[in-house]
Design an enzyme around this catalytic site. Sequence first.
Site, PDB file in Angstrom:
ATOM      1  N   GLU A 181     -45.249  34.360  19.501  1.00  0.00           N
ATOM      2  CA  GLU A 181     -46.227  33.510  20.202  1.00  0.00           C
ATOM      3  C   GLU A 181     -47.197  34.271  21.097  1.00  0.00           C
ATOM      4  OE1 GLU A 181     -43.773  30.591  22.150  1.00  0.00           O
ATOM      5  OE2 GLU A 181     -43.055  29.767  20.263  1.00  0.00           O
ATOM      6  N   GLU A 212     -39.051  28.200  11.464  1.00  0.00           N
ATOM      7  CA  GLU A 212     -38.446  27.255  12.425  1.00  0.00           C
ATOM      8  C   GLU A 212     -38.768  25.820  12.029  1.00  0.00           C
ATOM      9  OE1 GLU A 212     -39.379  28.283  16.502  1.00  0.00           O
ATOM     10  OE2 GLU A 212     -39.244  30.435  16.110  1.00  0.00           O
TER      11      GLU A 212
HETATM   12  C1  XIL Z   1     -35.921  26.797  21.508  1.00  0.00           C
HETATM   13  C2  XIL Z   1     -34.437  26.494  21.360  1.00  0.00           C
HETATM   14  O1  XIL Z   1     -34.253  25.719  20.189  1.00  0.00           O
HETATM   15  C3  XIL Z   1     -33.918  25.745  22.573  1.00  0.00           C
HETATM   16  O2  XIL Z   1     -32.508  25.610  22.507  1.00  0.00           O
HETATM   17  C4  XIL Z   1     -34.309  26.495  23.856  1.00  0.00           C
HETATM   18  O3  XIL Z   1     -33.937  25.735  24.963  1.00  0.00           O
HETATM   19  C5  XIL Z   1     -35.799  26.771  23.904  1.00  0.00           C
HETATM   20  O4  XIL Z   1     -36.183  27.460  22.725  1.00  0.00           O
HETATM   21  N1  XIL Z   1     -40.242  28.469  19.339  1.00  0.00           N
HETATM   22  C6  XIL Z   1     -39.317  29.470  19.271  1.00  0.00           C
HETATM   23  C7  XIL Z   1     -37.892  29.170  19.524  1.00  0.00           C
HETATM   24  O5  XIL Z   1     -39.670  30.605  18.892  1.00  0.00           O
HETATM   25  O6  XIL Z   1     -37.208  30.256  20.104  1.00  0.00           O
HETATM   26  C8  XIL Z   1     -37.721  27.931  20.385  1.00  0.00           C
HETATM   27  O7  XIL Z   1     -36.329  27.630  20.448  1.00  0.00           O
HETATM   28  C9  XIL Z   1     -38.514  26.780  19.816  1.00  0.00           C
HETATM   29  C10 XIL Z   1     -39.979  27.119  19.763  1.00  0.00           C
END
Ligand code: XIL
Length: 374
Positions: A157, A262
Amino acid sequence: MRWTALVLSVLIALFPLSHASAQQTTLKDAYQGCFLVGAALNPAQFSGADTQEAALVKTQFNTISPENVLKWEVVHPRPGDYDFSLADKYVEFGQQNHMFIIGHTLVWHAQTPKWVFEDKDGKPVSRDALLERMRDHISKVVGRYKGRINGWDVVNEALNEDGTLRQSPWRKIIGDDYIEKAFRFAHEADPAAQLYYNDYSLENEAKRKGALELVKQLLAKGVPITGVGLQGHFDMNWPSSEQIDATVNEFGKLGVKVMITELDVDVLPAATPSQTAEVSLHVASDPKLNPYPNGLPEAVQKELATRYADLFGAYAKHCGLVTRVTFWGVTDKNSWKNNWPVRGRTNYPLLFNRKAQPKPAFYAVISAAPKKSP
Ligand code: XIL
């Protein structure tokens, strides 16, 4: 009369059969030869404490990501203090089950303790000091799992929605070349590991252009980047198949692997005016934002199945260029989308329900797989 009975018995015999055979087909088998299919895991799943979900993961997926346990705040909570207890279990689970193991993530603005960017008086550290901290972290974490973690989200990001570089503490202190440095340090620590740039909303044109430019520049400088991760935190309408197609194609043209890292589909009313997956965002609860606390209506369930079929149809057009599709979670019960950006909602973004049973969306994804020649 006899005919009706015959037709009925054939129908009864066929219906559970077709269901049973679809159930026997797993996600990883359905997409074998096209791309890997994976999920982000929590400790209950990879430690086996949740036996049902652990079994489901072993059956359905051939690649795993750590939802939180390899983030800086977990593995390196205090200066010089590394805690690999959970990460070790995660990697062992992947190895025991012969899975393609992802590391997530090395350099990110979130879930990174404040001390990383500060000296002992709380003042920003110098560029050299922060580079040294970054190198130490990357060499310890990547080095520990050398040859076992197969691919790393090196930088997560780094872009704003308009495609410019995000003013994170990394960029503020080190400068634009922090990205390049992170990749070089990761490559130094494990020359065989795949190294990715990972971000959300790259299907939107402005942000995508910024990411394409970034990857182009890295490649031109000989930076060892092997792939781009499109996070895939989607809703029911966005992005379109055309946006997905253009995104995959354009990164493909640069010669890097493309992966969906994701994936989840939010079925609830939008809580923010535009698409985002910025983890620091919090929106106040409101019953209007949580319309299905007691179950997903049949019609929405069907829409979600169609949405998933379309998404996998779009990805399956790019077998081989898209090397992996990973869901951000296993079942609806533990999805982060129940608590972000609004706490305490009941969301239904994945393929398995709260009882770890396949949803219609699961069967839709199986059916969207490229047909194999017999
Ligand atoms: C999220 C997790 O799923 C949660 O458990 C945590 O509290 C916050 O992070 N983008 C990403 C991930 O790259 O690492 C994030 O994961 C969601 C958004």
